[in-house]
Design an enzyme around this catalytic site. Sequence first.
Site, PDB file in Angstrom:
ATOM      1  N   ASP A   1      15.184  -2.376   7.168  1.00 58.35           N
ATOM      2  CA  ASP A   1      15.342  -3.045   5.876  1.00 58.35           C
ATOM      3  C   ASP A   1      16.038  -4.373   6.122  1.00 58.35           C
ATOM      4  OD1 ASP A   1      15.227  -3.480   3.170  1.00 58.35           O
ATOM      5  OD2 ASP A   1      16.832  -2.088   2.648  1.00 58.35           O
TER       6      ASP A   1
ATOM      7  N   GLY B   1       0.818  -1.212   0.000  1.00 61.69           N
ATOM      8  CA  GLY B   1       0.000   0.000   0.000  1.00 61.69           C
ATOM      9  C   GLY B   1       0.847   1.255   0.000  1.00 61.69           C
ATOM     10  N   HIS B   2       0.274   2.327  -0.519  1.00 60.94           N
ATOM     11  CA  HIS B   2       0.998   3.599  -0.593  1.00 60.94           C
ATOM     12  C   HIS B   2       0.988   4.347   0.732  1.00 60.94           C
ATOM     13  CE1 HIS B   2       1.529   3.195  -4.896  1.00 60.94           C
ATOM     14  NE2 HIS B   2       0.229   2.994  -5.052  1.00 60.94           N
TER      15      HIS B   2
ATOM     16  N   HIS C   1       9.171  -7.842  12.282  1.00 63.51           N
ATOM     17  CA  HIS C   1       9.776  -6.924  11.309  1.00 63.51           C
ATOM     18  C   HIS C   1      10.639  -5.887  12.022  1.00 63.51           C
ATOM     19  CE1 HIS C   1       9.352  -6.210   6.962  1.00 63.51           C
ATOM     20  NE2 HIS C   1       9.593  -4.939   7.208  1.00 63.51           N
TER      21      HIS C   1
ATOM     22  N   ASN D   1      14.656  -7.369   6.494  1.00 63.51           N
ATOM     23  CA  ASN D   1      13.928  -8.344   7.302  1.00 63.51           C
ATOM     24  C   ASN D   1      13.655  -9.637   6.548  1.00 63.51           C
ATOM     25  OD1 ASN D   1      13.135  -6.792   9.921  1.00 63.51           O
ATOM     26  ND2 ASN D   1      12.648  -5.367   8.261  1.00 63.51           N
ATOM     27  N   GLY D   2      13.306  -9.525   5.270  1.00 70.27           N
ATOM     28  CA  GLY D   2      13.022 -10.730   4.503  1.00 70.27           C
ATOM     29  C   GLY D   2      14.236 -11.624   4.369  1.00 70.27           C
TER      30      GLY D   2
ATOM     31  N   TYR E   1       3.019 -17.977  -0.222  1.00 74.96           N
ATOM     32  CA  TYR E   1       3.847 -17.676   0.954  1.00 74.96           C
ATOM     33  C   TYR E   1       3.296 -16.469   1.704  1.00 74.96           C
ATOM     34  CZ  TYR E   1       7.921 -15.728   3.414  1.00 74.96           C
ATOM     35  OH  TYR E   1       8.757 -15.180   4.348  1.00 74.96           O
ATOM     36  N   TYR E   2       3.064 -15.365   1.010  1.00 74.25           N
ATOM     37  CA  TYR E   2       2.560 -14.164   1.679  1.00 74.25           C
ATOM     38  C   TYR E   2       1.160 -14.379   2.238  1.00 74.25           C
ATOM     39  CZ  TYR E   2       6.492 -11.539  -0.286  1.00 74.25           C
ATOM     40  OH  TYR E   2       7.753 -11.082  -0.605  1.00 74.25           O
TER      41      TYR E   2
END
Length: 387
Positions: free
Chosen positions: A220, A165-166, A216, A222-223, A258-259
């Site tokens: 940055d 989302g923005h 999280h 985290n994945g 996965y998500y």
Amino acid sequence: MHRGLTGTYTPSIAGGHTCQAFIPHPLPPAPALVFDDRLQARLNDALLALGRLDAITSLQPDARLFLYSYVRKEAVMSSQIEGTQSSLSDLLLYEMDAQPGVPIDDVQEVSSYVHALDHGLARLRDGLPLSRRLLCEVHQALMTAGRGIQRSPGEFRRNQVWIGGHRADEAHFVPPPPDRLDDCFAALERFLNDVDGPTAPVIKAALAHVQFETIHPFMDGNGRLGRLLIPLVLVEAGVLQEPLLYLSVFFKRHRQTYYDLLQQVRTHGDWEAWLRFFADAIAATATQAVRTAQQLTALHARDKARLATIGRLSGSALQVLDALYARPISSIAALTRATGLTPATVGKAVDALETQFGIVRELTGHRRNRIYAYSAYIALLNQDTDD
């Protein structure tokens, strides 16, 4: 099993917009996991595949060489999920100070992934437990080059972030506010170290991965760090002697599932659906890794047999081939260092490998500072990554 919401929502503000941040309940899940026949069968398949994968370490004389390239393949795939364009060849070129074919930031990020894994394993083997300290160190190693260097390496985030989302109020998911990270991660740390009771390693790796991605904790990375956590858990538990299990190819191939399953855990508490997916990922990935190791060993043996036919140059050519098996992209200078042969002898051997047998391919097209790839080796490593 649907347990309902596996956490609580709290109001937060991100980017000037009010949103609802999610704070996960501590692990393990409550009510307890239900291991029906379907889930147990999938877990059994995963454990069997892991056993075969671990056997590579002791049964194959060149397992260390396989690990070298396989770790780099994982670094590439994990980073591609985050949007980098680097390939395995780009990474290997970069590591020998050659020019990769993608932006330097991309390949630096991939190289940092390798460094981060190496650091995490070294710290585990030094006796540091899976902990906030260890994962912050790994994160710092992960973010020391490329674009990540500006994203607070090794430090928990101090801002509210959102995913998808923005704007935060339109986000797919909003992780915990920064003032709740310490408590969330302390609970995860207790789970990782069996403080409140033991958890089987594969189950622990599966649950901890979801919990880490939900918390999280960093701005940055985290994945990538969440995916690194999986082999770290399995190595620390002794399930694997070396970090040979990497799920990024599977996660990339089934990205939407996965998500969706991560979110389904949060909103419905369906941990069992996630565990089935995770077990399938392990079984498929471990089986493919074993197959790749066997194919690379067979390739090396076939090529050695071919080189035995070329007379006096055979011994030198075999040494060069062995060096290329260890580092499948190399230069005359690097091969000279690896073999101890003279540059002239290495040059003759490489010429035979290229022109007589088609075993290597020159990459640059230059007359000087030429670089050679063990083409079939690279192709085998890349065979399951082209979806």
